[in-house]
Design a protein around this motif. Structure first.
Motif, PDB file in Angstrom:
ATOM      1  N   GLY A  24      31.227  68.827  14.967  1.00 12.84           N
ATOM      2  CA  GLY A  24      30.867  69.205  13.603  1.00 12.84           C
ATOM      3  C   GLY A  24      31.301  68.155  12.589  1.00 12.84           C
ATOM      4  O   GLY A  24      31.775  68.472  11.505  1.00 12.84           O
ATOM      5  N   THR A  25      31.085  66.888  12.933  1.00 12.95           N
ATOM      6  CA  THR A  25      31.519  65.780  12.092  1.00 12.95           C
ATOM      7  C   THR A  25      30.585  65.596  10.898  1.00 12.95           C
ATOM      8  O   THR A  25      29.362  65.619  11.050  1.00 12.95           O
ATOM      9  N   VAL A  26      31.165  65.376   9.707  1.00 19.01           N
ATOM     10  CA  VAL A  26      30.385  65.022   8.521  1.00 19.01           C
ATOM     11  C   VAL A  26      30.576  63.538   8.262  1.00 19.01           C
ATOM     12  O   VAL A  26      31.697  63.063   8.082  1.00 19.01           O
ATOM     13  N   SER A  27      29.451  62.794   8.276  1.00 19.57           N
ATOM     14  CA  SER A  27      29.521  61.348   8.086  1.00 19.57           C
ATOM     15  C   SER A  27      28.196  60.856   7.526  1.00 19.57           C
ATOM     16  O   SER A  27      27.126  61.300   7.957  1.00 19.57           O
ATOM     17  N   ASP A  28      28.270  59.951   6.550  1.00 17.67           N
ATOM     18  CA  ASP A  28      27.080  59.308   5.972  1.00 17.67           C
ATOM     19  C   ASP A  28      26.086  60.311   5.414  1.00 17.67           C
ATOM     20  O   ASP A  28      24.873  60.094   5.448  1.00 17.67           O
ATOM     21  N   GLY A  29      26.602  61.420   4.892  1.00 18.60           N
ATOM     22  CA  GLY A  29      25.726  62.420   4.286  1.00 18.60           C
ATOM     23  C   GLY A  29      25.082  63.374   5.265  1.00 18.60           C
ATOM     24  O   GLY A  29      24.209  64.166   4.880  1.00 18.60           O
ATOM     25  N   TYR A  30      25.482  63.315   6.530  1.00 21.43           N
ATOM     26  CA  TYR A  30      24.912  64.174   7.559  1.00 21.43           C
ATOM     27  C   TYR A  30      26.017  64.966   8.266  1.00 21.43           C
ATOM     28  O   TYR A  30      27.155  64.499   8.397  1.00 21.43           O
ATOM     29  N   LEU A  31      25.648  66.135   8.748  1.00 22.91           N
ATOM     30  CA  LEU A  31      26.505  66.921   9.626  1.00 22.91           C
ATOM     31  C   LEU A  31      25.977  66.749  11.044  1.00 22.91           C
ATOM     32  O   LEU A  31      24.809  67.024  11.315  1.00 22.91           O
ATOM     33  N   TRP A  32      26.853  66.269  11.919  1.00 18.84           N
ATOM     34  CA  TRP A  32      26.451  65.898  13.279  1.00 18.84           C
ATOM     35  C   TRP A  32      26.918  66.952  14.279  1.00 18.84           C
ATOM     36  O   TRP A  32      28.012  67.505  14.170  1.00 18.84           O
ATOM     37  N   GLY A  33      26.084  67.167  15.303  1.00 16.36           N
ATOM     38  CA  GLY A  33      26.515  68.024  16.403  1.00 16.36           C
ATOM     39  C   GLY A  33      25.357  68.759  17.044  1.00 16.36           C
ATOM     40  O   GLY A  33      24.303  68.956  16.435  1.00 16.36           O
ATOM     41  N   ARG A  34      25.571  69.165  18.292  1.00 18.83           N
ATOM     42  CA  ARG A  34      24.543  69.918  18.997  1.00 18.83           C
ATOM     43  C   ARG A  34      24.334  71.264  18.287  1.00 18.83           C
ATOM     44  O   ARG A  34      25.278  72.000  18.036  1.00 18.83           O
ATOM     45  N   GLY A  35      23.098  71.525  17.956  1.00 13.79           N
ATOM     46  CA  GLY A  35      22.749  72.730  17.220  1.00 13.79           C
ATOM     47  C   GLY A  35      22.590  72.513  15.732  1.00 13.79           C
ATOM     48  O   GLY A  35      22.214  73.443  15.006  1.00 13.79           O
ATOM     49  N   ALA A  36      22.831  71.291  15.264  1.00 13.06           N
ATOM     50  CA  ALA A  36      22.752  71.042  13.820  1.00 13.06           C
ATOM     51  C   ALA A  36      21.372  71.366  13.264  1.00 13.06           C
ATOM     52  O   ALA A  36      21.252  71.810  12.117  1.00 13.06           O
ATOM     53  N   VAL A  37      20.318  71.134  14.066  1.00 19.64           N
ATOM     54  CA  VAL A  37      18.977  71.497  13.612  1.00 19.64           C
ATOM     55  C   VAL A  37      18.333  72.560  14.503  1.00 19.64           C
ATOM     56  O   VAL A  37      17.250  73.043  14.180  1.00 19.64           O
ATOM     57  N   ASP A  38      18.965  72.909  15.600  1.00 17.85           N
ATOM     58  CA  ASP A  38      18.386  73.923  16.497  1.00 17.85           C
ATOM     59  C   ASP A  38      19.479  74.813  17.063  1.00 17.85           C
ATOM     60  O   ASP A  38      19.934  74.618  18.182  1.00 17.85           O
ATOM     61  N   MET A  39      19.843  75.902  16.318  1.00  8.80           N
ATOM     62  CA  MET A  39      19.416  76.149  14.965  1.00  8.80           C
ATOM     63  C   MET A  39      20.560  76.725  14.146  1.00  8.80           C
ATOM     64  O   MET A  39      20.409  77.664  13.373  1.00  8.80           O
TER      65      MET A  39
END
Length: 434
Positions: free
Chosen positions: A95-110
């Motif tokens: 659940g890392t926040v970097s460069d204006g994005y939240l990263w991780g499996r499930g970040a867009v699904d869903m």
């Protein structure tokens, strides 16, 4: 407590809810308990329903101001597909926040949508506001496999929880899709899913005469199977324009200032340019070979060969597709269903579509909202069995150049943090005005 949608999404991502399929899943109970805690803090009464040990679903109802209006179901899944950490730039469950994005499996699904729903509901209820109509919330397990521990199980065993819902929203729609018009001006499309192709996953079995690999064999099961698969893979499936796809082509063409010819789909798709990927896979049925299994020794011709094919079916076309499959695979190959689900269709011209469009335009007045058909499938297939009109609507603002459609199930899955905040505001508007 005050909740922030980015923090909520990050916390959800940190629950490893990997679903390997076949009943092998983890973390769904913990993620469900987290959702229930947020809902309880919003003065709601969530219920956790387990279809099997640790396979948890959360359901609750928010009372609306007008009890005469049919409720809206908002549903999302908590499980995710596997992620190989060695392929990622960050740990996939960090659940890392970097460069204006939240990263991780499930970040867009869903988990992004689940977080925006939780944040919007929490904000409304803790500020003393109520939705216009009753809202039923369902956060479910097992969407990334067969749904038998999640949506399918709920529909079968607890249909009363959703019986009065007229419409539903969930994943795969309502996001920014940047394109260019014929005159070069930028256009922001927001596709809303109003249909899904059905599923016809087939197992093909070829039978023949076993024998020595060095000898002539006109009844080679492997050859028969390969011939059948080649026929399926190279077949030119006919164009079938559903109401959703036809509306997408016409409305997108109008927005981009290009001529749409419904009798020449390939030329029309070329004219649509970067918008074409939203339609190119759903103007036809498809049958795609995906799994092969045959033989056990290089010098032995096996008597049996098997394959799996992924069939996707437009509304009203299953009988024609299966008849064509029979013809293409020939007399020495037979098929059976591995899984089968009906296509989903919801009205394009309806008050529900208008409400979803208005919610998007409340945050982006220049939004061009169009219907589209999903090439794959979601839990909408289960809930539509209850007579619910299901829409793909998980609102999200995306920057130009961000390949959102490649993120789901992909490496370095991530979502823009401003997109999450945009989605939360859109959902707040929808809850108050739909």
């Amino acid at each position: 407590m005050t909740v922030d949608v980015v923090d909520l999404c990050a916390q959800l991502i940190r629950f490893d809810t990997t679903n390997h399929g076949g009943g092998d899943a983890r973390g769904e109970r913990e993620a469900a308990e987290f959702c229930a805690t947020i809902l309880a803090d919003a003065d709601l009464e969530p219920t956790i329903l387990e279809s099997a040990p640790r396979r948890a679903n959360v359901v609750t109802r928010i009372p609306g101001d007008d009890p005469t209006l049919a409720p809206l179901l908002i549903q999302g899944h908590l499980d995710v597909v596997p992620a190989d950490a060695t392929e990622w730039s960050v740990p996939p469950f960090s659940g890392t926040v970097s460069d204006g994005y939240l990263w991780g499996r499930g970040a867009v699904d869903m988990k992004d949508f689940c977080a925006t729903v939780l944040a919007a509901v929490h904000t409304l209820t803790t500020t003393g506001r109520r939705p216009r109509r009753d809202i039923v919330l369902a956060f479910v397990a097992d969407e990334e496999d067969r749904g038998e521990y999640g949506a399918e199980w709920l529909v079968t065993h607890h249909p009363h929880l959703f019986a009065d819902c007229a419409a539903a929203i969930s994943e795969s729609g309502g996001y920014t899709y940047h394109v260019r018009a014929a005159d070069g001006r930028p256009v922001r499309l927001y596709p809303i899913g109003t249909a899904e192709r059905g599923t016809a996953h087939l197992k093909l079995t070829a039978r023949g005469r076993a024998g020595h690999g060095s000898r002539r064999n006109d009844a080679n099961a492997v050859t028969r199977l390969i011939t059948a698969l080649h026929a399926l893979a190279t077949h030119d499936w006919p164009v079938v324009l559903t109401p959703t796809v036809e509306a997408f082509l016409e409305r997108t063409g109008q927005a981009l200032g290009v001529t749409v010819d419904l009798h020449d789909i390939d030329t029309t798709l070329d004219r649509l340019g970067d918008a074409a990927p939203l339609a190119e896979s759903v103007v036809r049925n498809s049958v795609t070979p995906t799994v092969l299994s045959a033989g056990y020794k290089v010098n032995v011709i096996p008597g049996l060969a098997e394959a799996h094919v992924d069939g996707r079916v437009l509304p009203g076309t299953e009988a024609a597709l299966l008849s064509q499959v029979d013809e293409l695979i020939g007399p020495h190959v037979e098929y059976e269903f591995l899984s089968r689900s009906k296509p989903v269709q919801a009205p394009v011209d309806s008050p529900w579509f208008d409400a979803l469009s208005n919610a998007l335009r409340s945050q982006d007045p220049d939004a061009v909202v169009v219907p589209y058909c999903l090439g794959g499938g979601t839990d909408a297939k289960a809930f539509s069995e209850l007579g619910i009109d299901c829409y793909g609507f998980a609102p999200l603002w995306l920057p130009e150049g961000f390949n959102y459609r490649a993120m789901a199930h992909g490496i370095d899955e991530r979502v823009p943090v401003e997109g999450l905040r945009f989605g939360t505001r859109v959902l707040e508007h929808l809850l108050l005005h739909a």
